[in-house]
Design a protein around this motif. Structure first.
Motif, PDB file in Angstrom:
ATOM      1  N   GLU A  54       0.790  -1.431   0.044  1.00  0.00           N
ATOM      2  CA  GLU A  54      -0.121   0.136  -0.262  1.00  0.00           C
ATOM      3  C   GLU A  54       0.889   0.892  -0.004  1.00  0.00           C
ATOM      4  O   GLU A  54       0.359   2.246  -0.896  1.00  0.00           O
ATOM      5  N   ARG A  55       1.789   0.960   0.213  1.00  0.00           N
ATOM      6  CA  ARG A  55       2.198   2.517   0.883  1.00  0.00           C
ATOM      7  C   ARG A  55       3.331   2.584  -0.711  1.00  0.00           C
ATOM      8  O   ARG A  55       3.980   4.107  -0.904  1.00  0.00           O
ATOM      9  N   LEU A  56       3.554   1.471  -1.626  1.00  0.00           N
ATOM     10  CA  LEU A  56       4.116   1.744  -3.148  1.00  0.00           C
ATOM     11  C   LEU A  56       3.947   2.838  -3.659  1.00  0.00           C
ATOM     12  O   LEU A  56       2.207   2.585  -3.889  1.00  0.00           O
ATOM     13  N   THR A  57       4.353   3.984  -4.637  1.00  0.00           N
ATOM     14  CA  THR A  57       4.098   4.690  -5.636  1.00  0.00           C
ATOM     15  C   THR A  57       3.402   3.536  -7.397  1.00  0.00           C
ATOM     16  O   THR A  57       5.068   3.250  -7.930  1.00  0.00           O
ATOM     17  N   SER A  58       2.309   3.832  -7.856  1.00  0.00           N
ATOM     18  CA  SER A  58       2.138   3.450  -8.577  1.00  0.00           C
ATOM     19  C   SER A  58       2.479   4.397 -10.066  1.00  0.00           C
ATOM     20  O   SER A  58       2.435   5.753  -9.689  1.00  0.00           O
ATOM     21  N   GLN A  59       3.316   3.826 -10.746  1.00  0.00           N
ATOM     22  CA  GLN A  59       3.284   4.658 -12.040  1.00  0.00           C
ATOM     23  C   GLN A  59       1.798   4.472 -13.239  1.00  0.00           C
ATOM     24  O   GLN A  59       2.219   3.257 -14.168  1.00  0.00           O
ATOM     25  N   VAL A  60       1.306   5.382 -13.622  1.00  0.00           N
ATOM     26  CA  VAL A  60       0.169   5.122 -14.371  1.00  0.00           C
ATOM     27  C   VAL A  60       0.541   5.895 -15.374  1.00  0.00           C
ATOM     28  O   VAL A  60       0.756   7.314 -15.213  1.00  0.00           O
ATOM     29  N   ALA A  61       0.193   5.294 -16.860  1.00  0.00           N
ATOM     30  CA  ALA A  61       0.510   5.704 -18.003  1.00  0.00           C
ATOM     31  C   ALA A  61      -1.193   6.217 -18.344  1.00  0.00           C
ATOM     32  O   ALA A  61      -1.965   5.447 -18.931  1.00  0.00           O
ATOM     33  N   VAL A  62      -1.518   7.689 -18.817  1.00  0.00           N
ATOM     34  CA  VAL A  62      -2.439   8.378 -19.105  1.00  0.00           C
ATOM     35  C   VAL A  62      -2.411   8.208 -20.958  1.00  0.00           C
ATOM     36  O   VAL A  62      -1.679   9.257 -21.074  1.00  0.00           O
ATOM     37  N   HIS A  63      -3.633   7.476 -21.584  1.00  0.00           N
ATOM     38  CA  HIS A  63      -3.546   8.224 -23.092  1.00  0.00           C
ATOM     39  C   HIS A  63      -4.283   8.968 -23.876  1.00  0.00           C
ATOM     40  O   HIS A  63      -5.405   8.107 -23.699  1.00  0.00           O
ATOM     41  N   GLY A  64      -4.485  10.106 -23.861  1.00  0.00           N
ATOM     42  CA  GLY A  64      -5.783  10.040 -25.052  1.00  0.00           C
ATOM     43  C   GLY A  64      -6.366  10.792 -23.643  1.00  0.00           C
ATOM     44  O   GLY A  64      -8.141  10.609 -24.325  1.00  0.00           O
ATOM     45  N   LEU A  65      -6.357  11.373 -22.959  1.00  0.00           N
ATOM     46  CA  LEU A  65      -6.945  11.697 -21.891  1.00  0.00           C
ATOM     47  C   LEU A  65      -7.713  13.093 -22.881  1.00  0.00           C
ATOM     48  O   LEU A  65      -7.258  14.247 -22.925  1.00  0.00           O
ATOM     49  N   PRO A  66      -9.307  13.909 -22.761  1.00  0.00           N
ATOM     50  CA  PRO A  66      -9.567  14.337 -23.842  1.00  0.00           C
ATOM     51  C   PRO A  66     -10.392  15.801 -22.551  1.00  0.00           C
ATOM     52  O   PRO A  66      -9.943  15.521 -21.218  1.00  0.00           O
ATOM     53  N   VAL A  67      -9.738  16.552 -23.074  1.00  0.00           N
ATOM     54  CA  VAL A  67      -8.928  17.951 -22.121  1.00  0.00           C
ATOM     55  C   VAL A  67     -10.034  18.542 -21.234  1.00  0.00           C
ATOM     56  O   VAL A  67      -9.368  18.745 -19.965  1.00  0.00           O
ATOM     57  N   THR A  68     -11.759  18.107 -21.458  1.00  0.00           N
ATOM     58  CA  THR A  68     -12.292  18.635 -20.917  1.00  0.00           C
ATOM     59  C   THR A  68     -12.106  17.391 -19.413  1.00  0.00           C
ATOM     60  O   THR A  68     -12.980  17.797 -18.548  1.00  0.00           O
ATOM     61  N   HIS A  69     -11.316  16.434 -19.271  1.00  0.00           N
ATOM     62  CA  HIS A  69     -11.842  15.432 -18.497  1.00  0.00           C
ATOM     63  C   HIS A  69     -10.341  15.729 -17.405  1.00  0.00           C
ATOM     64  O   HIS A  69      -9.565  14.907 -16.977  1.00  0.00           O
ATOM     65  N   ARG A  70      -9.343  16.701 -17.439  1.00  0.00           N
ATOM     66  CA  ARG A  70      -8.222  16.996 -17.089  1.00  0.00           C
ATOM     67  C   ARG A  70      -8.698  17.168 -15.811  1.00  0.00           C
ATOM     68  O   ARG A  70      -7.549  16.779 -14.562  1.00  0.00           O
ATOM     69  N   ALA A  71      -9.539  17.021 -15.551  1.00  0.00           N
ATOM     70  CA  ALA A  71      -9.606  16.463 -13.326  1.00  0.00           C
ATOM     71  C   ALA A  71      -9.845  15.777 -12.902  1.00  0.00           C
ATOM     72  O   ALA A  71      -9.360  15.363 -11.884  1.00  0.00           O
ATOM     73  N   LEU A  72      -9.570  14.607 -14.284  1.00  0.00           N
ATOM     74  CA  LEU A  72      -9.613  13.221 -13.588  1.00  0.00           C
ATOM     75  C   LEU A  72      -8.089  12.592 -13.115  1.00  0.00           C
ATOM     76  O   LEU A  72      -7.945  11.753 -12.242  1.00  0.00           O
ATOM     77  N   VAL A  73      -7.067  13.308 -13.602  1.00  0.00           N
ATOM     78  CA  VAL A  73      -5.832  13.623 -13.100  1.00  0.00           C
ATOM     79  C   VAL A  73      -5.514  13.205 -12.171  1.00  0.00           C
ATOM     80  O   VAL A  73      -4.656  12.444 -11.340  1.00  0.00           O
ATOM     81  N   ASP A  74      -6.073  14.230 -11.627  1.00  0.00           N
ATOM     82  CA  ASP A  74      -6.322  15.158 -10.227  1.00  0.00           C
ATOM     83  C   ASP A  74      -6.413  14.599  -9.172  1.00  0.00           C
ATOM     84  O   ASP A  74      -6.186  13.948  -8.356  1.00  0.00           O
ATOM     85  N   SER A  75      -7.830  13.617  -9.631  1.00  0.00           N
ATOM     86  CA  SER A  75      -8.457  12.718  -9.462  1.00  0.00           C
ATOM     87  C   SER A  75      -7.726  11.506  -8.555  1.00  0.00           C
ATOM     88  O   SER A  75      -7.800  10.528  -7.905  1.00  0.00           O
ATOM     89  N   ILE A  76      -6.777  11.192  -9.927  1.00  0.00           N
ATOM     90  CA  ILE A  76      -6.405   9.867  -9.970  1.00  0.00           C
ATOM     91  C   ILE A  76      -5.106  10.005  -8.842  1.00  0.00           C
ATOM     92  O   ILE A  76      -4.533   8.952  -7.630  1.00  0.00           O
ATOM     93  N   GLU A  77      -3.999  11.053  -8.874  1.00  0.00           N
ATOM     94  CA  GLU A  77      -3.054  11.623  -7.789  1.00  0.00           C
ATOM     95  C   GLU A  77      -3.918  11.986  -6.272  1.00  0.00           C
ATOM     96  O   GLU A  77      -2.742  11.690  -5.621  1.00  0.00           O
ATOM     97  N   SER A  78      -4.931  11.430  -6.048  1.00  0.00           N
ATOM     98  CA  SER A  78      -5.692  12.459  -5.321  1.00  0.00           C
ATOM     99  C   SER A  78      -4.746  12.140  -4.057  1.00  0.00           C
ATOM    100  O   SER A  78      -5.073  11.985  -2.973  1.00  0.00           O
TER     101      SER A  78
END
Lengths: 424, 267
Positions: A54-78
């Motif tokens: 649980e303490r490990l940091t995951s490396q997640v690649a995101v491809h093709g994220l629509p500009v209108t949904h950029r907030a999703l990145v913050d949600s994933i990294e939260s």
């Protein structure tokens, strides 16, 4: 006269055994200390590994994220344990990285064709993960959860914009609630563990005494001394049988007692502060007599079976190799009780060892069905009587008595059948 | 003992009639280990069973002690038939051999108490009898030490005490000196002679000629499972015209080439 002689022989066996280090360790120390300690170590280990993961940091690649949904990145990294990498290259390369383990996850956004979705800017997500990697599976779980939360909020906003009232929307909501009490949850956990451990303990605790009572006598050259005692051979066999059965049942009961007393300590790594509460929902007192009877029946059955195999052995090594297959067969039913779906049916109540394991499971869960329960007792009593009778018959045989019999039980039976045919 | 039984054994504590033991061996087929053996051992007598290794001595004694069942023939110990009353037979005899070891985890005192009880010595007198033997065999110093910690000489004393603890009228010693050093062997032979003086009927098997010459009142020569001759040493000398027991044995066993006979024995 007979009971007194058997008692004297029995006490003689027990006294010698209690002075034998290997028997003390295998039949008393391990059931009493080692298995509770191993369980605790196992739970603590699992808990530690989970904590590390649980303490490990995951490396997640995101491809093709629509500009209108950029907030999703913050949600994933939260959650603070996920780093998002914007992947502009060919996603096939990212999938290879995931397969190699240098990336934990690829989240690929696909836009929905115009007019195909009810909401504008709707999207579809494909997640690529590596099922062989713990880190990747953990990242998938966290990212899925973040996307689901984001999706729910985004749809909710769209609902409001479209003027759809919430109650209509909420008709599709799903709620879940665990109605089991802490006590019931603990019993369920114990019902999965205790029969399994009891089977192993009874078999392990009877293992060395069975070899000691047979091959051990031959190895020490005391077998013939014993055969010159002025008592019927059946008394000797009975005393040996009772000795092995006593140690088998004692191992099982000691293990139960140790588990009961150390339950809170064992559960601590898993349940933390709730361990006290969980431990209070431990083995129900009213089921202890049933558990004790079941364990005693197991001891009686296992002792007879082990003696039948061990009596052909001329030394400890032979004894170990002759008993081991029976030992494995005895602990195999533990697999049955690990599955809660297997019902304690009338049919299974007739199957030796499996029936006792299921009886123990039901007793711990708090309700033993009457008919299967009674059938278990009857079936085990018959099995014990047959096994003891067979053991006595084998032990009366001259070549077995003198240790001149070649091979084990199967060779002996084959010879007997051959001799019977020749005589006919 | 009933009169009928006395009649069967002619008053002798040990008697056999046509005692036979046949084993089945997978490679050799039927093996006649003991063949129609007739023996009698009287009260206050040491009967020596003299034969080479594999001659059938141990099998004969094992049948007498009921460890083995005869294939045919009969044997009585103190009037009790070995097949019909095996427990009574065992209660009437003490059996000592290299293969009757002691329990290593218990003490000499516990050993003697256990064997006295199991061999039907009167329960109330067990402790008294045990202490008597502890004194007689001078094992006081280690009577409460586990057998596994004793020297071989100490173990031997305890083993003999174990054999006689229930005061049996018949004693069987199967090659008792085979694993002993010279001094312990002498001590054991002296003790066996003492037991004869106490009126015990003693069967003593050996392949050592000098031992048989020194100790036995009568000697039965056994070869290939058969008793070839029985008598006192003087009787055997007279019958053969030979002086030494070794020569007498070779004469009866009709061994022309001892080396070849030993080879056959191994096979």
């Amino acid at each position: 006269m007979a009971p007194r002689q058997i008692w004297t022989l029995y006490i003689h066996e027990i006294r010698s055994a209690l002075r034998e280090r290997s028997i003390l360790i295998g039949s008393i120390l391990i059931p009493l200390v080692m298995y509770p300690a191993l369980l605790w170590a196992g739970f603590a280990g699992v808990s530690f590994v989970q904590g590390q993961a649980e303490r490990l940091t995951s490396q997640v690649a995101v491809h093709g994220l629509p500009v209108t949904h950029r907030a999703l990145v913050d949600s994933i990294e939260s959650n603070g344990r996920t780093v998002v990498i914007e992947w502009d290259d060919d996603p096939a390369a990212a999938r290879e990285e995931v397969a190699r383990g240098s990336l934990d996850l690829l989240v690929e956004f696909r836009t929905v064709a115009d007019g195909a979705a009810a909401l504008d800017e709707n999207f579809q997500v494909a997640i690529y993960y590596n099922g062989a990697q713990d880190r990747s599976r953990g990242a998938r779980s966290r990212v899925e959860s973040a996307i689901e939360t984001y999706r729910r909020n985004w749809i909710d906003t769209a609902r409001r914009d479209l003027g759809i009232p919430n109650p209509v929307w909420a008709d599709f909501a799903m709620a879940r609630s665990d109605v089991a009490t802490v006590e019931e949850s603990t019993r369920f956990l114990l019902a999965m563990i205790v029969p399994f451990l009891t089977l192993i303990m009874v078999a392990l605790a009877a293992f060395y005494p069975a070899i000691d009572a047979t091959a051990g006598e031959r190895e020490r050259s005391t077998w013939e001394t014993l055969m010159t005692l002025a008592v019927p051979r059946s008394h000797v066999a009975t005393a040996k049988y009772l000795y092995v059965a006593t140690f088998g049942a004692m191992g099982g009961l000691l293990n139960l007692a140790a588990l009961t007393l150390s339950l809170r300590w064992i559960l601590q790594p898993l349940a933390g502060a709730d361990a006290q509460e969980l431990a209070q929902g431990g083995l129900p007192l009213e089921t202890l007599p049933i558990i004790a009877v079941g364990t005693a029946l197991l001891g009686l059955f296992v002792a007879a079976g082990m003696l039948v195999f061990a009596v052909f052995a001329r030394n400890f090594k032979e004894g170990q190799s002759m008993i081991t297959p029976f030992y494995l067969v005895v602990i195999l039913p533990a697999i049955f009780v690990q599955s809660p779906d297997i019902e304690f049916s009338v049919g299974l109540a007739l199957l030796p060892v499996v029936n006792v394991a299921l009886l123990l499971r039901e007793a711990i869960m708090g309700s033993v069905p009457l008919l299967p329960g009674l059938l278990t007792l009857a079936s085990m009593a018959v099995c014990v009587a047959v096994a003891v009778g067979f053991a006595q018959w084998v032990m009366r045989n001259e070549e077995v008595l003198l240790g001149s019999s070649q091979g084990g039980l199967w060779s002996f039976l084959k010879r007997r059948i051959g001799q019977g045919r020749a005589a006919a | 003992m009933s009169n009928a039984r006395r009649g069967t054994t002619n008053g002798a504590p040990v008697r056999t009639e046509g005692l036979t033991k046949v084993f089945y061996d997978e490679n050799r087929g039927e093996v006649r280990a003991v063949d129609r053996v007739d023996l009698t051992c009287r009260q206050g007598e040491i009967l020596g069973l003299l034969g080479a290794n594999g001659a059938g001595k141990t099998t004969t004694l094992r049948m007498l002690s009921t460890v083995l069942q005869p294939t045919s023939g009969r044997a009585w110990v103190m009037g009790h038939e070995v097949r019909d009353q095996p427990e009574r037979v065992r209660a009437s005899l003490g059996f000592y051999s290299a293969s009757t070891a002691l329990y290593p985890k218990i003490t000499p005192r516990e050993t003697l108490r256990f064997f006295a009880r199991m061999n039907r010595y009167p329960a109330r007198q067990v402790d008294e009898r045990v202490e008597e033997l502890v004194r007689r065999f001078r094992i006081q110093d280690y009577a409460d030490t586990r057998v596994e910690k004793l020297s071989s000489g100490m173990k031997q004393k305890v083993s003999i005490a174990r054999t006689v603890v229930h005061d049996p009228p018949v004693l069987i010693f199967d090659e008792p000196t085979v694993a002993l050093d010279v001094l312990n062997a002498i001590e054991l032979r002296q003790f066996i002679a003492q037991l004869r003086g106490e009126g015990k009927a003693i069967l003593f098997s050996t392949h050592i000629m000098s031992e048989a010459e020194q100790l036995c009142d009568r000697i039965a020569i056994i070869h290939h499972g058969e008793i070839l001759a029985t008598g006192t040493l003087d009787e055997l000398r007279e019958a053969t015209g030979l002086h030494y027991l070794e020569e007498i044995f070779v004469h009866y066993a009709q061994v022309d080439d001892p080396a070849q006979a030993a080879e056959e024995q191994l096979r």
